[in-house]
Design an enzyme around this catalytic site. Structure first.
Site, PDB file in Angstrom:
ATOM      1  N   ASP A  56      15.609  -3.447  -5.659  1.00  0.00           N
ATOM      2  CA  ASP A  56      14.938  -3.836  -4.568  1.00  0.00           C
ATOM      3  C   ASP A  56      15.949  -3.190  -3.467  1.00  0.00           C
ATOM      4  O   ASP A  56      17.066  -3.573  -3.639  1.00  0.00           O
ATOM      5  CB  ASP A  56      13.910  -5.050  -4.316  1.00  0.00           C
ATOM      6  CG  ASP A  56      12.950  -4.870  -3.567  1.00  0.00           C
ATOM      7  OD1 ASP A  56      12.784  -3.755  -2.886  1.00  0.00           O
ATOM      8  OD2 ASP A  56      12.185  -5.863  -3.511  1.00  0.00           O
ATOM      9  N   ASP A  93       3.712  -1.732  -2.880  1.00  0.00           N
ATOM     10  CA  ASP A  93       3.222  -3.189  -2.819  1.00  0.00           C
ATOM     11  C   ASP A  93       1.657  -3.334  -3.017  1.00  0.00           C
ATOM     12  O   ASP A  93       1.167  -4.426  -2.996  1.00  0.00           O
ATOM     13  CB  ASP A  93       3.962  -3.961  -1.842  1.00  0.00           C
ATOM     14  CG  ASP A  93       5.349  -4.182  -1.919  1.00  0.00           C
ATOM     15  OD1 ASP A  93       5.687  -4.064  -3.185  1.00  0.00           O
ATOM     16  OD2 ASP A  93       5.803  -4.973  -1.163  1.00  0.00           O
TER      17      ASP A  93
END
Ligand code: DGJ
Length: 699
Positions: free
Chosen positions: A448, A513
């Site tokens: 990430d 997301d």
């Protein structure tokens, strides 16, 4: 490569694509033509067809475009190379000094600017699927420092009718949205200064004529494979010629080439079509898949812990989640953020890559083993490039972060970017990740990166975004080399790092997301222009979406995630038994068609605005699967007919609805021609229904 005899033209040809470059020693190099193949054409014919008479009021001699349209050539378009030596040697006019060719699939042309001593090596490679990849490498052959302000991978002339531009923009939880613009004279420019590929400025464009559709008409796609800052521009000049150029956006003073110093651009990937936008997509998908290390391996269904527990980890909860995940069909269990150091929220612990013994007194091995005993792979989240100021790492090494000496740091998620250009930083990260991979048997890393880098200043105070990006690539490559079977996902606050540069060394991207089933369709459709389903993570979220607050039934959520690299990211204990069963059926359906979904040729369907539909056909067009999402109420009493694509019009297909379960049935056998041209009447449904149709050709 063989060194070529000096000749006038280099011809690259593959997959119905033709590139003709004029290159003669001592002259400028120029792309004469780049686009769909022109069978039987001789390069000189193209030169003849394009020869112009004098334009009244213009220069006395024609000024041709060249590979980088440098200032010294006098070409009126924005230059593709800007460099100078202390204010001198800025009117570059490089001439060909060396040519090498790789038959019809590649060429290397070296041009040299006599006054400045700069040499530019242009590398052109045409892949077997018809995607041209170009780079430029600048070498300082002088005895002075040269400041490089801009270097495009190439300046490519485009068909002058390609005036419709589709660009890709978005935000966190709203990535890959498309915007349409019509070129007028002047420039269409997109600049990304986010220090990562970014949410809002994807480094790719589609261009078409004012009548190009998914399946008809001329079109061109460009993509810069780079995960740092970039500039992408299309210029339409006063003679209506169009050229596109793209490269790394360099900050002031970022690249100063010492004598013998070199700078290489990222690769610009370009492809063309005479058959609409859809063909561009399929070429690009094949291009990406041909570079993926494990494209042939079935992609395991994911269970990701993020939305189920966030930072609230407990071994008991996670053991139970692993069991529930395996029960519905998960094949890979990914433990997200929160397992290390003092990371109980996003304000602390980042950078301390040691398992938190407060939370996991026995370490993570028992959970990893439990996951494996349940038949799943174990994956773990990292954010290696970042540090919380409230961390042991930062306390020990406050000088390890990027910062501009004269600018206030921009707060962002309580974290600062580490300076990866420092070998000690890279060594620390390599050691930590590598040790954990070995100790825990990690099969998968979710890598990430959760903030923009506005001020990428290195230890000397100079901007180092270029070197930071190269260092990131080097770190991932080093980890991969040490662990060849490790699979790595590129995540960046969702889909902010999903370019071909990162995809040359990672296997999957976290598309967004936003697991809201309705919003997901436009995100996936946008992303599909450059990225194949095999690499696009698509997860089933909780019944009340955490991002949008909207509520959707399991059938819609699960049906939506089927088309992509399927996974789930929800607290399964909060779902009813009936919903868990629906999820299990959707996962089974995905697995049944997984090979088709992940290797089939992708087709976006043209529909009314409130419907998003796409699907895949296998390579010999004998089987297909389409997903049709009804996002809103139909405008007329009856739903519209939907036309399929990619089928063989000469064959007959058995058509069945396979999702949602209450509508599943065999519909009948129909001519491919009718399914393509006439279409299928959709059933009446509520909005927020995701239909899945399967088609199988009769033998
Ligand atoms: C951003 C990612 O996109 C999410 O999926 C999750 O991993 C969080 N970071 C964790 O901090």
């Amino acid at each position: 490569m063989t060194t070529r005899e000096p000749s006038d033209h280099i011809v690259l040809r593959a997959a119905e694509t033709l590139i003709v470059v004029s290159a003669r020693i001592g002259e400028r190099a120029r792309i004469v033509y780049a686009g769909p193949d022109l069978p039987n054409v001789e390069p000189v014919e193209l030169e003849q067809l394009a020869s112009r008479t004098h334009a009244p009021g213009g220069p006395a001699q024609p000024i041709e475009a060249s590979l980088l349209n440098t200032i010294g050539t006098g070409h009126p378009s924005p230059p593709g190379l800007l460099a100078h030596s202390d204010g001198q040697d800025w009117a570059l006019d490089p001439r060909v000094t060396h040519i090498e060719s790789e038959g019809e699939l590649g060429a290397r042309i070296v041009t040299t600017d006599a006054a400045s001593g700069l040499a530019i090596t242009h590398q052109l490679e045409l892949s077997g699927v018809g995607v041209l990849s170009c780079t430029s490498r600048v070498t300082n052959g002088s005895d002075k420092d040269v400041a490089l302000d801009w270097c495009a991978a190439s300046c490519l002339p485009l068909d002058p009718t390609l005036t419709d531009v589709t660009s890709f923009t978005g935000k966190w939880a709203g990535e890959f949205q498309t915007e349409q613009t019509q070129l007028t004279r002047g420039s269409f420019v997109r600049e990304n200064r986010a220090g990562r590929t970014s949410h809002d400025c994807y480094p790719g464009l589609y261009l078409g004529t004012n009548s190009t559709t998914e399946s008809h008409g001329k079109a061109c796609a460009v993509h810069l494979g780079w995960s740092g800052n970039h500039r992408l521009r299309v210029d339409r000049l006063s003679d209506d010629s169009i050229s596109v150029q793209s490269g790394e956006l360099l900050l002031p003073g970022e690249i100063i080439l010492a004598p013998e110093g070199e700078y290489s651009t990222p690769a610009l990937h370009v492809c063309w079509s005479n058959k609409g936008y859809g063909e561009l997509t399929r070429r690009l998908h094949n291009h990406v898949l041909s570079r993926l290390p494990d494209a042939a391996i079935a992609r395991p269904v994911h269970y990701n812990t993020w939305e189920a527990v966030y930072f609230d980890h407990s071994p008991e909860k996670l053991f139970a989640l692993a069991e529930q995940a395996a029960e519905v069909g998960a094949e890979r269990f990914v433990l997200d953020d929160g397992w290390f150091g003092a990371r109980r929220n996003d304000a602390a612990g980042l950078g301390d890559w040691y398992v938190s013994h407060d939370i996991y007194p026995q370490g993570l091995k028992p959970l990893a083993d439990h996951v494996r005993n349940l038949g799943m792979e174990f994956g773990l989240w990292f954010e290696p490039e970042m540090v919380n100021p409230d961390s042991d790492l930062y306390r020990a090494h406050p000088d390890w972060v990027l910062a501009a000496p004269d600018a206030d740091p921009i707060p962002s998620r309580n974290q600062l970017p580490l300076d990866l250009t420092r070998p000690d930083v890279r060594d620390y990260l390599f050691e930590r990740v590598s040790t954990l991979v070995d100790e825990l048997g990690i099969a998968y890393i979710k890598w990430d990166m959760n903030r923009d880098i506005q001020h990428p200043g290195g230890a000397s105070g100079q901007a180092v975004m270029h070197h930071q990006t190269i260092a990131l690539y080097g770190l991932i490559d080093r980890i991969r080399n040490a662990h060849p079977s490790l699979v790595i996902e590129s995540c960046s606050s969702g889909g902010a790092r999903a370019d071909y540069g990162i995809l040359a060394r990672t296997d999957r991207v976290w598309t967004s997301d936003n697991n809201d089933a309705r919003a997901r369709h436009s995100i996936m459709r946008g992303a599909s222009h450059f990225l194949p389903l095999q690499v696009l993570g698509n997860h089933v979220g909780p019944k009340k979406c955490h991002i949008t607050g909207r509520r959707f039934g399991m059938s819609y959520r699960a049906g939506t995630a089927i088309l992509g690299h399927m996974g789930m990211e929800l607290d399964l204990a909060q779902e009813s038994e009936a919903d868990r069963d629906t999820l299990k059926q959707a996962i089974a359906l995905h697995k049944r068609h997984r090979a088709l979904i992940h290797t089939g040729a992708y087709h976006r369907l043209e529909t009314d605005d409130h419907i998003i539909a796409a699907g895949v056909c296998d390579r010999d067009r004998s089987e297909a699967l389409f997903q049709i999402a009804i996002l809103d109420q139909h405008k007329s009493p009856h739903p519209p007919r939907t036309r399929f694509a990619g089928l063989d019009p000469a064959r007959r297909y058995r058509l069945a609805c396979q999702w949602p379960a209450p509508l599943a049935k065999d519909i009948g056998t129909f001519a491919g021609s009718a399914l393509i041209e006439y279409g299928l009447q959709l059933p009446q449904t509520y909005p927020d229904t995701c239909l899945i149709y399967h088609l199988e050709a009769e033998q």
